[in-house]
Design a protein around this motif. Sequence first.
Motif, PDB file in Angstrom:
ATOM      1  N   ALA A 245       3.712 -11.222 -34.832  1.00  0.00           N
ATOM      2  CA  ALA A 245       3.310 -10.410 -33.645  1.00  0.00           C
ATOM      3  C   ALA A 245       3.490 -11.341 -32.495  1.00  0.00           C
ATOM      4  O   ALA A 245       4.007 -11.090 -31.471  1.00  0.00           O
ATOM      5  CB  ALA A 245       1.950  -9.839 -33.660  1.00  0.00           C
ATOM      6  N   GLU A 246       2.975 -12.565 -32.808  1.00  0.00           N
ATOM      7  CA  GLU A 246       3.218 -13.655 -31.674  1.00  0.00           C
ATOM      8  C   GLU A 246       4.685 -13.820 -31.358  1.00  0.00           C
ATOM      9  O   GLU A 246       5.009 -14.123 -29.990  1.00  0.00           O
ATOM     10  CB  GLU A 246       2.425 -14.708 -31.991  1.00  0.00           C
ATOM     11  CG  GLU A 246       0.922 -14.501 -32.083  1.00  0.00           C
ATOM     12  CD  GLU A 246       0.299 -14.412 -30.687  1.00  0.00           C
ATOM     13  OE1 GLU A 246       1.016 -14.767 -29.629  1.00  0.00           O
ATOM     14  OE2 GLU A 246      -0.765 -13.905 -30.712  1.00  0.00           O
ATOM     15  N   THR A 247       5.290 -13.995 -32.535  1.00  0.00           N
ATOM     16  CA  THR A 247       6.885 -14.219 -32.248  1.00  0.00           C
ATOM     17  C   THR A 247       7.488 -13.061 -31.412  1.00  0.00           C
ATOM     18  O   THR A 247       8.357 -13.454 -30.630  1.00  0.00           O
ATOM     19  CB  THR A 247       7.545 -14.534 -33.466  1.00  0.00           C
ATOM     20  OG1 THR A 247       6.802 -15.329 -34.404  1.00  0.00           O
ATOM     21  CG2 THR A 247       8.890 -14.753 -33.517  1.00  0.00           C
ATOM     22  N   VAL A 248       7.312 -11.870 -31.707  1.00  0.00           N
ATOM     23  CA  VAL A 248       7.940 -10.876 -31.110  1.00  0.00           C
ATOM     24  C   VAL A 248       7.460 -10.921 -29.181  1.00  0.00           C
ATOM     25  O   VAL A 248       8.255 -10.644 -28.621  1.00  0.00           O
ATOM     26  CB  VAL A 248       7.317  -9.446 -31.596  1.00  0.00           C
ATOM     27  CG1 VAL A 248       7.658  -8.248 -30.791  1.00  0.00           C
ATOM     28  CG2 VAL A 248       7.972  -9.313 -32.920  1.00  0.00           C
ATOM     29  N   ILE A 249       6.208 -11.072 -29.180  1.00  0.00           N
ATOM     30  CA  ILE A 249       5.553 -11.031 -27.964  1.00  0.00           C
ATOM     31  C   ILE A 249       6.307 -12.422 -27.066  1.00  0.00           C
ATOM     32  O   ILE A 249       6.748 -12.253 -25.902  1.00  0.00           O
ATOM     33  CB  ILE A 249       4.217 -11.405 -27.892  1.00  0.00           C
ATOM     34  CG1 ILE A 249       3.359 -10.181 -28.275  1.00  0.00           C
ATOM     35  CG2 ILE A 249       3.555 -11.592 -26.591  1.00  0.00           C
ATOM     36  CD1 ILE A 249       1.878 -10.460 -28.554  1.00  0.00           C
ATOM     37  N   VAL A 250       6.498 -13.522 -27.816  1.00  0.00           N
ATOM     38  CA  VAL A 250       7.090 -14.842 -27.050  1.00  0.00           C
ATOM     39  C   VAL A 250       8.591 -14.361 -26.990  1.00  0.00           C
ATOM     40  O   VAL A 250       9.076 -14.820 -25.808  1.00  0.00           O
ATOM     41  CB  VAL A 250       7.049 -15.762 -28.159  1.00  0.00           C
ATOM     42  CG1 VAL A 250       8.033 -16.929 -27.564  1.00  0.00           C
ATOM     43  CG2 VAL A 250       5.407 -16.477 -28.196  1.00  0.00           C
ATOM     44  N   ILE A 251       9.384 -13.847 -27.996  1.00  0.00           N
ATOM     45  CA  ILE A 251      10.604 -13.612 -27.794  1.00  0.00           C
ATOM     46  C   ILE A 251      10.977 -12.409 -26.381  1.00  0.00           C
ATOM     47  O   ILE A 251      11.546 -12.517 -25.521  1.00  0.00           O
ATOM     48  CB  ILE A 251      11.477 -12.944 -28.830  1.00  0.00           C
ATOM     49  CG1 ILE A 251      11.245 -14.036 -29.940  1.00  0.00           C
ATOM     50  CG2 ILE A 251      12.769 -12.414 -28.638  1.00  0.00           C
ATOM     51  CD1 ILE A 251      11.810 -13.536 -31.616  1.00  0.00           C
ATOM     52  N   ALA A 252       9.983 -11.448 -26.235  1.00  0.00           N
ATOM     53  CA  ALA A 252      10.118 -10.234 -25.345  1.00  0.00           C
ATOM     54  C   ALA A 252       9.661 -10.919 -24.023  1.00  0.00           C
ATOM     55  O   ALA A 252      10.265 -10.769 -22.913  1.00  0.00           O
ATOM     56  CB  ALA A 252       9.141  -9.302 -25.554  1.00  0.00           C
ATOM     57  N   SER A 253       8.802 -11.974 -23.995  1.00  0.00           N
ATOM     58  CA  SER A 253       8.305 -12.637 -22.808  1.00  0.00           C
ATOM     59  C   SER A 253       9.590 -13.551 -22.202  1.00  0.00           C
ATOM     60  O   SER A 253       9.944 -13.477 -21.031  1.00  0.00           O
ATOM     61  CB  SER A 253       6.980 -13.334 -22.863  1.00  0.00           C
ATOM     62  OG  SER A 253       6.015 -12.577 -23.367  1.00  0.00           O
ATOM     63  N   LEU A 254      10.192 -14.034 -23.191  1.00  0.00           N
ATOM     64  CA  LEU A 254      11.164 -15.089 -22.859  1.00  0.00           C
ATOM     65  C   LEU A 254      12.404 -14.284 -22.144  1.00  0.00           C
ATOM     66  O   LEU A 254      13.105 -14.456 -21.308  1.00  0.00           O
ATOM     67  CB  LEU A 254      11.832 -16.007 -24.062  1.00  0.00           C
ATOM     68  CG  LEU A 254      10.661 -17.104 -24.274  1.00  0.00           C
ATOM     69  CD1 LEU A 254      11.137 -17.753 -25.433  1.00  0.00           C
ATOM     70  CD2 LEU A 254      10.287 -17.982 -23.174  1.00  0.00           C
ATOM     71  N   ILE A 255      12.671 -13.114 -22.867  1.00  0.00           N
ATOM     72  CA  ILE A 255      14.021 -12.361 -22.440  1.00  0.00           C
ATOM     73  C   ILE A 255      13.544 -11.734 -20.896  1.00  0.00           C
ATOM     74  O   ILE A 255      14.242 -11.601 -20.015  1.00  0.00           O
ATOM     75  CB  ILE A 255      14.193 -11.205 -23.512  1.00  0.00           C
ATOM     76  CG1 ILE A 255      14.787 -11.767 -24.598  1.00  0.00           C
ATOM     77  CG2 ILE A 255      15.003 -10.156 -22.737  1.00  0.00           C
ATOM     78  CD1 ILE A 255      14.810 -10.773 -25.575  1.00  0.00           C
ATOM     79  N   GLY A 256      12.499 -11.264 -20.722  1.00  0.00           N
ATOM     80  CA  GLY A 256      12.119 -10.988 -19.535  1.00  0.00           C
ATOM     81  C   GLY A 256      11.743 -11.878 -18.443  1.00  0.00           C
ATOM     82  O   GLY A 256      12.498 -11.695 -17.483  1.00  0.00           O
ATOM     83  N   ALA A 257      11.466 -13.256 -18.748  1.00  0.00           N
ATOM     84  CA  ALA A 257      11.559 -14.216 -17.709  1.00  0.00           C
ATOM     85  C   ALA A 257      12.965 -14.345 -17.440  1.00  0.00           C
ATOM     86  O   ALA A 257      13.265 -14.980 -16.352  1.00  0.00           O
ATOM     87  CB  ALA A 257      10.948 -15.319 -18.457  1.00  0.00           C
ATOM     88  N   TYR A 258      13.703 -14.513 -18.498  1.00  0.00           N
ATOM     89  CA  TYR A 258      15.264 -14.753 -18.280  1.00  0.00           C
ATOM     90  C   TYR A 258      15.713 -13.469 -17.337  1.00  0.00           C
ATOM     91  O   TYR A 258      16.535 -13.936 -16.519  1.00  0.00           O
ATOM     92  CB  TYR A 258      16.173 -14.807 -19.523  1.00  0.00           C
ATOM     93  CG  TYR A 258      17.576 -15.116 -19.083  1.00  0.00           C
ATOM     94  CD1 TYR A 258      18.006 -16.136 -18.930  1.00  0.00           C
ATOM     95  CD2 TYR A 258      18.501 -13.685 -19.291  1.00  0.00           C
ATOM     96  CE1 TYR A 258      19.497 -16.367 -18.634  1.00  0.00           C
ATOM     97  CE2 TYR A 258      19.769 -14.090 -19.110  1.00  0.00           C
ATOM     98  CZ  TYR A 258      20.318 -15.242 -18.838  1.00  0.00           C
ATOM     99  OH  TYR A 258      21.693 -15.477 -18.766  1.00  0.00           O
ATOM    100  N   LEU A 259      15.615 -12.286 -17.404  1.00  0.00           N
ATOM    101  CA  LEU A 259      16.015 -11.523 -16.635  1.00  0.00           C
ATOM    102  C   LEU A 259      15.495 -11.728 -15.249  1.00  0.00           C
ATOM    103  O   LEU A 259      16.355 -11.261 -14.175  1.00  0.00           O
ATOM    104  CB  LEU A 259      15.674 -10.079 -17.150  1.00  0.00           C
ATOM    105  CG  LEU A 259      16.142  -9.538 -18.418  1.00  0.00           C
ATOM    106  CD1 LEU A 259      15.642  -8.171 -19.089  1.00  0.00           C
ATOM    107  CD2 LEU A 259      17.834  -9.410 -18.540  1.00  0.00           C
ATOM    108  N   PHE A 260      14.203 -12.061 -14.899  1.00  0.00           N
ATOM    109  CA  PHE A 260      13.715 -12.217 -13.820  1.00  0.00           C
ATOM    110  C   PHE A 260      14.434 -13.438 -12.992  1.00  0.00           C
ATOM    111  O   PHE A 260      14.765 -13.388 -11.888  1.00  0.00           O
ATOM    112  CB  PHE A 260      12.508 -12.535 -13.818  1.00  0.00           C
ATOM    113  CG  PHE A 260      11.347 -11.381 -13.433  1.00  0.00           C
ATOM    114  CD1 PHE A 260      11.016 -10.423 -14.302  1.00  0.00           C
ATOM    115  CD2 PHE A 260      10.597 -11.296 -12.223  1.00  0.00           C
ATOM    116  CE1 PHE A 260      10.295  -9.316 -14.060  1.00  0.00           C
ATOM    117  CE2 PHE A 260      10.033 -10.197 -11.889  1.00  0.00           C
ATOM    118  CZ  PHE A 260       9.761  -9.546 -12.735  1.00  0.00           C
TER     119      PHE A 260
END
Length: 352
Positions: free
Chosen positions: A24-39
């Motif tokens: 669960a933490e890995t999924v959250i981290v990956i999604a957060s990094l993708i969102g940060a990259y899009l920003f």
Amino acid sequence: MSTRRDLERGYAVDLKRVVLAYVAETVIVIASLIGAYLFAEQYGHHDPATMLMMMLAPAAYAVVEFCRVPLAISIRTQTSLLLRLFAVLGVLGAGCVTIKSMSQLGEIMFRPRLYDVVHARERLDDARAAAASMQQTISEADDVVAQRRAELRNAEQQLGVSTEKLGNLPEQKCLPISGISKDGRAWRSMKCSADQRIAPLVRSVANATTDRVAASDRLDRAGSERDTLSRASTDMALRTEQLAYREAVMNSQLHSFAAMVFGKQPTEVTDGEIHQFLRFFIFIPAIGSAFAATLIALMAVQRLPVVPPVDLVDDAGAYILEPFAGAVVRQAVEAATKAARESVERPIFTHA
């Protein structure tokens, strides 16, 4: 699955739950990094240095995310109250990081629809402004036409009054006159005296006629300009943008949910109500997603019950074990006696 050391320390760890928490933490981290990259890609203006600066904090946040699971396990496994308190503070701090990241992802989820609604509203406002401007222009043109018509009416009235006054003047009075010239001859003639009011009235009629012609020309020009104005195009554009705005709002789940909460039509929901609803619709799920893995990690540890040692007196062993030992010996003796008896009583057969 727990190790021998864990069991010796008085707790058992469910490895499956720990793995699930890390997943669960890995999924959250990956999604957060993708969102940060899009920003970073959207607001970094494609400048590598700027984008790198925008990605530094999310990378550090990702490390903090992975720290929350061992901190949650430490809350259950540590025996020191002070260390458990520090672990709780660490979990709360890491949870705040996750709440921030998940809130950002939730906002990204609704941004495209809100983007469409905002731009549809801008186009609708422009269409309304154009329609209002055209209406104002038409109203002003109608006022000009009405003014020119009033000027023509006044000029016609003035012309009528001057003509009527001129027509009401009496005719010229002519009287016969006679006399003797210098050479002594007699002469006769007619002397007519004109009314002194005729000349001013004639000038007034001429001026009124000129004013009437000018007023008529101005009315014709104002009428022509008014005829070129029409609300058909602006009204059509306004209806088109109104339909586009309604479609954008109906495609926005956020507007639909906010409309249900505030009891309004989706098109009547204000920006303030949208942001007020976002506080709950995004912030509360962010809290839930932030502490879901933490709860799994907490439940993965099970404290084993501590069995207190039992002190036995010297005779307690004999008291407890002697009945069992006697029963065992008695059963063995009975079995041996039975076997011996059967052997003795068994007949012996000889062969000739």
